[in-house]
Design a protein around this motif. Structure first.
Motif, mmCIF file in Angstrom:
data_model
loop_
_atom_site.group_PDB
_atom_site.id
_atom_site.type_symbol
_atom_site.label_atom_id
_atom_site.label_comp_id
_atom_site.label_asym_id
_atom_site.label_seq_id
_atom_site.Cartn_x
_atom_site.Cartn_y
_atom_site.Cartn_z
ATOM 1 N N THR A 50 0.850 -1.190 0.000
ATOM 2 C CA THR A 50 0.000 0.000 0.000
ATOM 3 C C THR A 50 0.887 1.241 0.000
ATOM 4 O O THR A 50 2.079 1.150 0.336
ATOM 5 C CB THR A 50 -0.906 0.023 1.252
ATOM 6 O OG1 THR A 50 -0.078 0.152 2.428
ATOM 7 C CG2 THR A 50 -1.728 -1.252 1.340
ATOM 8 N N PRO A 51 0.341 2.405 -0.372
ATOM 9 C CA PRO A 51 1.159 3.628 -0.360
ATOM 10 C C PRO A 51 1.758 3.932 1.008
ATOM 11 O O PRO A 51 2.782 4.608 1.095
ATOM 12 C CB PRO A 51 0.161 4.709 -0.773
ATOM 13 C CG PRO A 51 -0.861 3.989 -1.582
ATOM 14 C CD PRO A 51 -0.989 2.645 -0.943
ATOM 15 N N GLY A 52 1.141 3.428 2.079
ATOM 16 C CA GLY A 52 1.669 3.682 3.408
ATOM 17 C C GLY A 52 2.739 2.698 3.849
ATOM 18 O O GLY A 52 3.324 2.848 4.926
ATOM 19 N N SER A 53 3.012 1.673 3.036
ATOM 20 C CA SER A 53 4.033 0.680 3.394
ATOM 21 C C SER A 53 5.416 1.319 3.427
ATOM 22 O O SER A 53 5.769 2.109 2.546
ATOM 23 C CB SER A 53 4.029 -0.468 2.382
ATOM 24 O OG SER A 53 2.765 -1.098 2.340
ATOM 25 N N GLY A 54 6.197 0.935 4.438
ATOM 26 C CA GLY A 54 7.531 1.504 4.569
ATOM 27 C C GLY A 54 8.425 1.204 3.389
ATOM 28 O O GLY A 54 9.259 2.031 2.999
ATOM 29 N N ILE A 55 8.249 0.044 2.761
ATOM 30 C CA ILE A 55 9.105 -0.343 1.641
ATOM 31 C C ILE A 55 8.947 0.597 0.452
ATOM 32 O O ILE A 55 9.877 0.800 -0.323
ATOM 33 C CB ILE A 55 8.812 -1.804 1.218
ATOM 34 C CG1 ILE A 55 9.883 -2.293 0.245
ATOM 35 C CG2 ILE A 55 7.426 -1.936 0.606
ATOM 36 C CD1 ILE A 55 9.767 -3.768 -0.090
ATOM 37 N N VAL A 56 7.780 1.202 0.318
ATOM 38 C CA VAL A 56 7.540 2.112 -0.808
ATOM 39 C C VAL A 56 8.394 3.366 -0.676
ATOM 40 O O VAL A 56 9.136 3.741 -1.592
ATOM 41 C CB VAL A 56 6.046 2.497 -0.893
ATOM 42 C CG1 VAL A 56 5.827 3.484 -2.026
ATOM 43 C CG2 VAL A 56 5.190 1.258 -1.095
ATOM 44 N N SER A 57 8.310 4.018 0.477
ATOM 45 C CA SER A 57 9.071 5.256 0.658
ATOM 46 C C SER A 57 10.570 4.992 0.704
ATOM 47 O O SER A 57 11.369 5.784 0.181
ATOM 48 C CB SER A 57 8.623 5.964 1.944
ATOM 49 O OG SER A 57 8.729 5.108 3.061
ATOM 50 N N VAL A 58 10.995 3.867 1.297
ATOM 51 C CA VAL A 58 12.424 3.563 1.411
ATOM 52 C C VAL A 58 13.037 3.298 0.044
ATOM 53 O O VAL A 58 14.112 3.831 -0.285
ATOM 54 C CB VAL A 58 12.648 2.356 2.346
ATOM 55 C CG1 VAL A 58 14.093 1.873 2.260
ATOM 56 C CG2 VAL A 58 12.322 2.734 3.783
ATOM 57 N N THR A 59 12.386 2.474 -0.790
ATOM 58 C CA THR A 59 12.952 2.164 -2.105
ATOM 59 C C THR A 59 12.977 3.386 -3.011
ATOM 60 O O THR A 59 13.951 3.619 -3.731
ATOM 61 C CB THR A 59 12.164 1.036 -2.791
ATOM 62 O OG1 THR A 59 10.766 1.369 -2.819
ATOM 63 C CG2 THR A 59 12.353 -0.278 -2.080
ATOM 64 N N ALA A 60 11.923 4.201 -2.965
ATOM 65 C CA ALA A 60 11.913 5.413 -3.782
ATOM 66 C C ALA A 60 12.976 6.391 -3.316
ATOM 67 O O ALA A 60 13.669 7.032 -4.130
ATOM 68 C CB ALA A 60 10.528 6.067 -3.728
ATOM 69 N N ASP A 61 13.151 6.500 -2.009
ATOM 70 C CA ASP A 61 14.146 7.400 -1.442
ATOM 71 C C ASP A 61 15.559 6.956 -1.811
ATOM 72 O O ASP A 61 16.398 7.760 -2.236
ATOM 73 C CB ASP A 61 13.977 7.434 0.083
ATOM 74 C CG ASP A 61 14.917 8.401 0.760
ATOM 75 O OD1 ASP A 61 14.918 9.583 0.384
ATOM 76 O OD2 ASP A 61 15.664 7.990 1.675
ATOM 77 N N LEU A 62 15.837 5.664 -1.672
ATOM 78 C CA LEU A 62 17.156 5.131 -2.021
ATOM 79 C C LEU A 62 17.442 5.286 -3.514
ATOM 80 O O LEU A 62 18.556 5.635 -3.907
ATOM 81 C CB LEU A 62 17.241 3.653 -1.628
ATOM 82 C CG LEU A 62 17.598 3.346 -0.175
ATOM 83 C CD1 LEU A 62 17.416 1.867 0.108
ATOM 84 C CD2 LEU A 62 19.027 3.767 0.126
ATOM 85 N N ALA A 63 16.432 5.016 -4.336
ATOM 86 C CA ALA A 63 16.619 5.123 -5.785
ATOM 87 C C ALA A 63 16.942 6.555 -6.185
ATOM 88 O O ALA A 63 17.856 6.802 -6.975
ATOM 89 C CB ALA A 63 15.366 4.638 -6.505
ATOM 90 N N LEU A 64 16.206 7.509 -5.631
ATOM 91 C CA LEU A 64 16.449 8.904 -5.968
ATOM 92 C C LEU A 64 17.834 9.337 -5.511
ATOM 93 O O LEU A 64 18.555 10.028 -6.245
ATOM 94 C CB LEU A 64 15.376 9.788 -5.319
ATOM 95 C CG LEU A 64 15.483 11.295 -5.580
ATOM 96 C CD1 LEU A 64 15.454 11.585 -7.074
ATOM 97 C CD2 LEU A 64 14.352 12.039 -4.873
ATOM 98 N N PHE A 65 18.244 8.923 -4.319
ATOM 99 C CA PHE A 65 19.572 9.277 -3.815
ATOM 100 C C PHE A 65 20.668 8.694 -4.710
ATOM 101 O O PHE A 65 21.610 9.391 -5.089
ATOM 102 C CB PHE A 65 19.743 8.765 -2.382
ATOM 103 C CG PHE A 65 21.040 9.168 -1.737
ATOM 104 C CD1 PHE A 65 21.122 10.344 -1.011
ATOM 105 C CD2 PHE A 65 22.168 8.373 -1.847
ATOM 106 C CE1 PHE A 65 22.323 10.735 -0.415
ATOM 107 C CE2 PHE A 65 23.366 8.740 -1.262
ATOM 108 C CZ PHE A 65 23.448 9.927 -0.544
ATOM 109 N N ALA A 66 20.543 7.400 -5.053
ATOM 110 C CA ALA A 66 21.553 6.741 -5.875
ATOM 111 C C ALA A 66 21.644 7.365 -7.258
ATOM 112 O O ALA A 66 22.751 7.593 -7.783
ATOM 113 C CB ALA A 66 21.234 5.252 -5.992
ATOM 114 N N VAL A 67 20.497 7.667 -7.853
ATOM 115 C CA VAL A 67 20.486 8.261 -9.195
ATOM 116 C C VAL A 67 21.117 9.646 -9.171
ATOM 117 O O VAL A 67 21.921 10.002 -10.042
ATOM 118 C CB VAL A 67 19.042 8.318 -9.736
ATOM 119 C CG1 VAL A 67 18.974 9.208 -10.970
ATOM 120 C CG2 VAL A 67 18.549 6.925 -10.069
ATOM 121 N N LEU A 68 20.791 10.459 -8.169
ATOM 122 C CA LEU A 68 21.344 11.804 -8.088
ATOM 123 C C LEU A 68 22.848 11.778 -7.804
ATOM 124 O O LEU A 68 23.598 12.612 -8.309
ATOM 125 C CB LEU A 68 20.621 12.609 -7.009
ATOM 126 C CG LEU A 68 19.194 13.026 -7.338
ATOM 127 C CD1 LEU A 68 18.534 13.693 -6.140
ATOM 128 C CD2 LEU A 68 19.161 13.959 -8.542
#
Length: 427
Positions: A50-68
């Motif tokens: 679900t949008p509230g799942s911790g895995i959603v925000s963590v993976t998006a956050d890590l991906a954005l950090f790594a890409v930048l």
């Protein structure tokens, strides 16, 4: 374990099809997005996210950090000193125009109040070159176009965040975690920039000590260690991690070019893995009910955002520049909504503001449509710049002599400051 197994299968298929994808409209990004949607609750129901799942925000956050972080390493300060005007125009004129244009479309077509409409505009204003890799990743594409897209996308994430946070606070009652003041937001941005500059400098100073140094096989891990420490430090101190990531990559590549060279293969691979994981998780959120909740006006606003608002705003910002028509049109088209918009969209949903779910629906559908549109058109547009060999494999109908030409190695040409490959790309 089911999610890990699905990721492994999707990764295997993506690798096996990557050669074909790099020469056609087939997209590995779209494969992970579609795979996530297929195994999610909307279809097979193998994974429950679900949008509230911790895995959603963590993976998006890590991906954005790594890409930048990896994108920052592609920024050349000497070149930027002479080519800063075009990215500055895109950020100073194009981005605000896109922000306002999306807010107007959301207000009049979706019916959201002005504050929430401007919030949607701020979330969708940042762009992401990840879904245009055949453009920004090829030396044969004009350098000023690649520099424009890379710098614009790297900086606009940090510029959009304070606006997003301020608009969330202004939209109405929020959850305690979403509360923020302008002073606090400004401090987080300054802290992120400072950490992104200072930490790579400190690590570089450590390598200058006579008794310290990495053996060749471990040298790629030095920038990785810097990135890991930076990511953790930003979250522990509440500094802005995205501004820190981009600035750290740029500083590291500037003060230690050899580190950039040895880290590039590992960094690109890690960035791809983080991107694929985030796409798979985000795809699992794309259920039929999500698309069904968006009104007809919402779909019109989404299409306008991709086909009209972003292209028109960037074209206006580049009026009077020396960029030729073909490059200008390519830059205007490639304004995909990526991981920054995913992260900021989740902030909106989790903030608890009125109409937060409606805003998130518009944001999520727009991101999905953008990924489909932009990740499947980067190769055809790259072809327009004579990028004939995208993966080391010539076209099936290419003449033998042409196939040899595109495989020509990059050899330094004394006295010119360019490589043979670069001369071929610019001829």
């Amino acid at each position: 374990m089911v999610l890990i197994a699905v990721f492994g299968v999707a990764l295997l298929v993506a690798v096996l099809l990557s050669g074909l994808a790099a020469r056609s409209v087939l997209s590995t990004s779209l494969l992970f997005l579609g795979g996530g949607a297929l195994v999610g609750d909307g279809f097979l129901g193998l994974i429950h996210i679900t949008p509230g799942s911790g895995i959603v925000s963590v993976t998006a956050d890590l991906a954005l950090f790594a890409v930048l972080f990896t994108d920052g390493m592609h920024v050349s300060f000497p070149k930027l000193r002479t080519t800063w005007r075009n990215p500055a125009r895109a950020l100073g004129v194009g981005m605000p125009l896109a922000f306002v244009g999306m807010a107007l479309a959301t207000h009049y077509l979706v019916g959201l109040d002005w504050t929430t409409s401007f919030l949607v505009g701020a979330v969708l204003a940042p762009t992401d070159p990840v879904f245009a890799s055949a453009i920004v990743g090829r030396k044969e594409v004009p350098a000023r176009l690649r520099e424009l897209l890379n710098v614009e996308s790297g900086v606009n994430d940090g510029l959009a965040l304070p606006v997003v946070l301020l608009l969330i606070a202004a939209a109405g009652p929020t959850a305690h975690s979403a509360e923020a003041s302008p002073a606090k937001i400004g401090a987080e941005l300054v802290a992120g920039l400072a950490l992104g500059v200072v930490l790579p400098l400190l690590v570089h100073l450590l390598t200058r000590f006579r008794l310290l140094g990495a053996e060749p096989k471990l040298q790629p891990l030095l920038p990785l260690a810097t990135g890991v420490i930076l990511y953790a430090t930003c979250h522990l101190t509440h500094a802005n991690p995205y501004l820190a990531a981009f600035s750290a990559g740029a500083v590291l590549a500037s003060i230690s070019p050899e580190s950039k060279v040895v880290f590039e293969p590992l960094g690109e691979a890690l960035s791809e893995l983080a991107k694929f994981a985030a796409l798979l998780v985000f795809g699992a959120l794309l259920t039929p009910s999500l698309f069904g909740d968006l009104s007809v006006g919402g779909y019109v606003a989404v299409v306008l955002a991709i086909v009209v608002i972003r292209p028109a705003s960037l074209l206006v910002s580049l009026v009077g520049t020396d960029i030729d028509r073909r490059e200008r049109l390519a830059a205007a088209w490639f304004g995909p909504k990526g991981f920054a918009s995913v992260v900021y969209g989740l902030l909106v949903l989790q903030s608890g503001i009125p109409h937060g779910e409606d805003a998130y629906t518009v944001i999520a559908v727009c991101i999905a449509f953008s990924i489909v549109a932009h990740s499947s058109t980067d190769v055809p547009v790259a072809r327009a710049f004579d990028v004939e060999d995208l993966v080391g494999i010539p076209d099936d109908d290419a003449a033998p002599v042409h196939a040899v030409a595109v495989k020509k190695p990059h050899v330094h040409t004394p006295g010119t400051g360019t490589t043979a490959g670069e001369q071929k790309g610019s001829s």
